[in-house]
Every structure is written in structure tokens, then in C-alpha cells.
Motif scaffolding. Sequence first.
Motif, short mmCIF file in Angstrom:
data_model
loop_
_atom_site.label_atom_id
_atom_site.label_comp_id
_atom_site.label_asym_id
_atom_site.label_seq_id
_atom_site.Cartn_x
_atom_site.Cartn_y
_atom_site.Cartn_z
N ARG A 1 -41.99 10.56 -74.36
CA ARG A 1 -43.16 9.64 -74.57
C ARG A 1 -42.77 8.48 -75.44
N ALA A 2 -43.56 7.30 -75.32
CA ALA A 2 -42.89 6.06 -75.74
C ALA A 2 -43.06 5.99 -77.37
N ASP A 3 -44.05 6.49 -77.89
CA ASP A 3 -44.17 6.64 -79.53
C ASP A 3 -42.96 7.45 -80.03
N VAL A 4 -42.71 8.55 -79.43
CA VAL A 4 -41.46 9.37 -79.87
C VAL A 4 -40.14 8.62 -79.64
N ALA B 1 -39.76 5.43 -79.68
CA ALA B 1 -39.69 4.34 -80.63
C ALA B 1 -39.21 5.18 -81.84
N GLU B 2 -39.65 6.14 -82.30
CA GLU B 2 -39.61 6.56 -83.63
C GLU B 2 -37.98 7.08 -83.87
N GLU C 1 -45.91 5.69 -71.55
CA GLU C 1 -46.95 5.59 -72.32
C GLU C 1 -47.95 7.02 -72.05
N PRO D 1 -44.76 15.32 -75.74
CA PRO D 1 -43.73 14.38 -76.17
C PRO D 1 -42.54 14.32 -75.40
N ASP E 1 -55.43 8.14 -83.63
CA ASP E 1 -53.78 8.41 -83.27
C ASP E 1 -53.61 9.69 -82.62
#
Length: 849
Positions: free
Chosen positions: A612-615, A617-618, A646, A653, A802
Motif C-alpha cells: 500500500r502506498a502509505d506503507v 512511503a513510510e 492506493e 498494507p 486517516d
Amino acid sequence: MWKVALRGLLAHKLRFVLTGLSIVLGVGFVAGTFVLTDTIDRTFRDLFTETTKGIDVAVRGKEAFAVAGGGELREPVPAALVEQVGDVPGVAFAEGYVFSYAQFVGKDGEPVTTGGAPTLGMSLHDSARLRAGATMREGEYPRGSDEVVVDRRTADKQGYRVGDRVQIQFQGGPGEFTISGIIGFGPADNLAGATMAGFDLTTAQRVLNREGVFDQIDVVAEPGVGLEVLRDRIAAAVGPGYQTLTNSQLVEEIAAGIAQFTDIINYALLAFAFIALFVGSFIIVNTFTIILAQRTRELALLRCIGASQGQVLASVLAEALVIGLVAAVVGLGSGVLIAMGLRSVFALVGADLPTTSLVVEPRTIVVGLAVGVGVTLLASLVPALKAIRVSPVAALRERAVTTTRSRAGRLRVVTGALVTATGVALLLLGLFGSAGNELLTIAAGVVAIFIGVAVLSALVARPMARLIGWPFAHWSGQPGKIARDNSMRHPRRTASTAAALMIGLALVSLVTIFAASLKKTVNSTFDQAVTADYVLATSSTSGQGFSAEVARRLAEQPEIAAAAGVRMGPVKVDGVNQPLFGADPVAYDRTTNLTMTAGSLTDLTAGGAAVRADVAAEHGWRVGDTATMDFPVGGAQRVPVRAIYEGTDFDQPFVLALSDFERYYADQLDLFVLVKAESGVPAAVSRAAVERVTADFPTVQVSDHAEYKEQQTNQIDQILMLFYLLLALAVVIACIGIVNTLALSVLERVRELGLLRALGMTRTQLRAMIRWEAVIIAVLGASLGLVVGTFFGWTLVRALRDQGVTEFALPVGTLLLFVLAAAVAGVLAAILPGRRAARIDMLRAITTE
């Protein structure tokens, strides 16, 4: 002064009984919570002590992975390790043990569900010593590949008998067996709510997907060998990759896992108990305020004959102490009944918690008494301090005093505004900031807001009472007009009484708004994320899933374009547990609507993971990078990142290729299956094809798009109903407050009511006047509660944006029903005070000093 206090209590028994009732309910809820959770803890501990008493040392996989909803996963141990353990000096013998998913199908063809507990299949030891914790109630242990034993509770509920043929669902598909025996565990009929299917070891390994491995190795020590010594010897022999425990350590570790579950229940229920006590404190404050106002001349007389302010204060607090102590004792007694009621509430929503004889620990008694007495004393302190400030000479005048006034002072406005602003700041800090203890900060903010609004509500009580009472004043004649005037005459009293109901209705409104927002979010997310025509899921609430054979068979049907079996498991990334999906990449791509930002989901056919994009990026991952992930089987692995997407609230995730999932996890159960029909195939034909396959798997429930969304919202409604039932106690206490205030008001207005009767008001009109007063107070409290609850609901939804709760919904119709229900509650609350008022002797009333 003690005699004065006791005589005051005996002279006004009814009013103090009503006051103490709120403490009885609150303390009862606290005591009931402790009794329930202590009983569950004791039940599980005794059960695990019984079932493991033949095991001296246990060997199992070392690394534990937490599973969503409770439990843990460990890597199985190789079968060859049994011989190695058996060769350790001091080991009499060692046997392997396996367990996994196995679900009975009842005689009616429906799956046997547990309400949340697992449906277990397990191996039964050959050694009588290792079987010491089990009791064969009927029949004998299984001796062949088609025999099974079943726990007594399941057998009784399903009508199973020795010799019956039963169908059981496994990871690899269904099987049919003959019941060779019915088993228990010491005095218990089953494993704490779980169903149990027991097989011989060879059969269990085959049907439970454990061929060549064990979940645990159980060891019996030779006579005279210390268990700690033997544990250390075995640990040295098998190496650091395994966990070695003595019997006592095994029981403690299992019990600790259960304690985590009961702690959650404990804290949640204590939160509702606190709400009940918080509401009750408003009633105590209001009751003592009114009573002390009525007794101003009496207290002043005590001052005149030599009592000091401290002595008068002590006499009032002594009354509160006696009320609190008696109410706490009664509350402790009622806690046992409330514990039984709480267990029934959980059973009502599908969570049947195991209990045996109820456990009352000394801590329960101490906490119950401290809470009951403490809350009563604190709530009565402020009215008592106000009462002793009145001048004795002024208090002895004919029209001495009332502690309630029609206009709120400047200090009230400033204090209320500051407390409310502080509460809002704490609430926002807890929800959006980085407070040290978010839950404590949020709770403090909510309490401060309630107190602040209660203080400020006196400002709006008069105009709101005028507005709410307008229909009664115009449609019900003089009783309605007088009722409205009475509500407006004492705005502080009206607001204080309404504040208790405000708290209950605010919290009810909060959970209603949040549930509506969650349902709207779930529906919206599902519509966006899933393109499948059908969703297959288990009807059980245990979350174990069902056989992967379903998806394989569906994929072979000509009417079906794609069938994606989706499995779920835990993975550790940087030491943090996270969930992931395992699925066939091609089928999953055709049944979902993932928005890819890099790579393609079908690239997972070569192995690897989509992130997943947020993971991504983290961790700074891009397509082509390699991520290090720890799995239950195989430990740390370097997994290539094939795609980035996304995600929505539906997505996890990580999405892992199915080939990798099968390598890294021992159990292969589909959590759900997404099914896409072939283009041009009528819905009736494609559904018939799906149901043809699932006919062999009665645990699987077939739903189309709309049906699945309805099922999800129904689950939310079940949880909502649980909250309603738990919050009902606070609402009941608030209604008791209305009864109490009206009853005290009747006593205060004996001369006024007698004069009204003398002027021609009938008993029916008098009761109507009391009834409309109660309705005005109730609707005022409900209206304030809706405003505060809507603010809480909107803030909570914004804070959880969020986390995937992206839609805000305001169920106006339901909220208006709450106002109507409050009005009905007001009518009911006015029955007893109305009858009391109607029985007043008008001649005695108008001549009373």
C-alpha cells in the motif's frame, strides 16, 4: 450531630432511597464487571490447568505472531524433533500434538457455530499420562482414520451420539467420520466455548494440514527429575529456535493471553460503570441541593442553638456517608446479578463467555465500597458547603432562601465557559494531537465538556423550557401553562436534572452517529474497492475462515470468470505486527479495483508482494526494492516489491502472492472469496453455479454485492445494540433523577399544590401538570444531549479519517426518535410524583407552616 443525621435520614426515607438507587446501580455495574471478568479468568485458568496436567514440559515454535481478534501463530516444529527430545536424559517419553480448524456440520445441514470461540480439530495423545486432563464420558478414543471424538457440550447441543456419522469441514475440504466417543475435560464439558473434534495423531496430521510437523511436543519426565532441570536440558538440546516451558509456565502463558482479552472487557465495562456513576453524581448533587434548600431553617436552628458550621457540615456529610455505604453494600450484592446479566448481553450479540461458579475477590468488595462512598461524599460536598454559608438569622425568616435562582451569575458563566473550553481542548488534543495517554486525555476532555455544558445549561434552561413547553401551554390548558412556568421558575434545578439525561443521550447519540458514519463508509469503500459479483464468507463469528477448496472448485466452473480466495495472516515489518492478504494475483486483480501507482498486481505471479502506498512511503520502498518481512513459517524473508497501490479501508498494507502465502503460513483458510461471473451469464445462472459448489461447504454463505453490504451493516447494528444496552443503565439512572426531582418538588410545593386544589384544579389536572414538567425536563436533556453528541460524533469521525472512516452520516430520524423516547420516559417518570401530588389533602396543605 450523628443523631441529627440519622433522624434526618429516617424522616425522609423515600427521597434518600431514590438518591441511593443511582449509587446502587453504579456500584453494581462496577462489582458486576469485576465478578464477570474474575470468573472468566478463573474458569480459563482452571480449565487449562486441568487439560495440561499430564504435560511436564512443552516444546513449540519460539516466535509468536499476534492474530487480529486474539490468539497467536507459531511456526510448527518438525516431526523429527520428537525423537531428539525423547533422547534427552530425564525424558520418559515425548509425543507430538497438532491442532487447527475443524468445524462440525449439524444434523440439520447447518454449520455448528460457537459465537466467537474457535472450532478446533486436534490430535489425542496415545499415552494415558498425557491424556490425564481429558475424561472419556462415553465410548472410546478413536483408533482409525474415520473415527472422531467430540466434546460433551457440542454433542448435547447437536444431539450427537456414539456411533453417529458426522460431517466435518477442514482446510482441504469436508470429511465424514464416525463418533467413537464423547469427551470432557475434568468437570468442564468443552474447551471454554470451543467445539472440539479429536483424532488419532496420524489422522489429525492429515486432515489438519500438519503432515510432517507438529504444533507442540509434549514431554513426560522420568520420576525424580526436576521440571526446571529437564526444561533446561531440552532447551540446550533443541537450540534457541524453539520455546521450552514447564507445565506451570505453559499454564501461566496461556492464562496471560486470556487475561489480555478479559482486561479489554474489564476496561470497557468499567468505562460504562463510570458513566453510570457520573450520571448518578448529578442526581446526588441535585437531590442534596433541593433537600438542603428545604431544610435551611432546620439547619439554621441548629446553628442558633450552638452548632458550628463544621458540625452542620459534618451532619450533612454523615447523611451522605450512610447513604453511600448502604447503597454500596446493596450494589455489591446486586453486582452478582448484574454479572449474570452482562453475560447474557454478550451472549445476545454472539459472544457467549464461559463461566462456572461466580468469583467475588476481596478487591471487588474494597473497590465497590470505596467508589460508592466516595462518589456520594464528593457529590454531596458542594451542596453542603452552600447550605452552611446561609446566615442563621436570615434563614429563620419566613421567606428565607432557596439555593436555586432564576438568573445565573457572572461567575457561573465564566466558570462554565472555561471548563467547556478546557474540555474541548483536551478532547481535540487526545484525538488529533500527540498526548501521552490519548484515551485518558479524551476521557478527561469529555468529562470536562459535560460538566461545563451542565453549568452553562442554566442559561438556556429558561428559554428552552418556554419553547418546549409551548405546545403544552396552548393545547392542555392551565396544567400545561403552570408546568411550563414551574420549569422556567427554577432554571438551575431544571438544568441540573436535565443534565443527567443529557449525558446519557449524548453518548447514545455519539455511538449512533459513529455507527451510521461507519456503515456509510463501509458501503462506499466496498463499492469502490470490489468489482466482484459475489462474496463468499463464513457465517461464523470466529474469523477462522473456510476451506480453500471452495475457490479452486469455483475457478473450474464455466459460468465463473474469476474466483479469488483471499487469506489473511500476520507479518512483522521492523518488529511491528501488521496484517496482509494472500491471494491469486490474476483473480484478485479481476475482482477488485485497486488503483496502482507503480507496477501491476499481476506481476505478483512471479512471487513477491504489493504494498500500500502509505506503507511504501513510510519505508522508502519502490517497485524493484526488496523488503525484509518476518513470517510465522520460515522467519525473516527478503520479499521483492512488485507493485504499489492506493489503498482503501478494505485493503491491507500488503498483498502477497498465493504461492508465497502457502510457503510462509501453516494454515490455508480463505477469509472470503470474491467471485466474478463470466460476461453475459445471467445472474440467476452464475449464482446457481456458485451455490452448486458451496452445497458441499455449508459453512460458506453466498452473498451478492447488496447482500454482503447489508450483512456488514447488520454486524455494526449488533455492536450498536450492545452499546445501547450498556448505556441504558445511565439513561435509567437519569430517569430516576427526574423522578427524584419531581418527588422533592412535590414536597417543596405542598402549600402551592393544596392551594391549586382549593381553587378547583382536579387530581387529573394536577397529575397532568407534573407530567408536563417531567416531559419538559426530559426533552430539554435530550435536546442538549443531541447537540453535544453530534459534536462528539463529528469530531470522532474527523479524527478517524486517516484510519478509513471517511464518511460522516447524521441519522436525523433516529435522533428525533431519541427525543420522542425521552418524552415518553418523562411521562413514565412523572407517574409516582403525580400520584403523590394528587393525594395531598388540600386543607392540611394550605395551613401547613
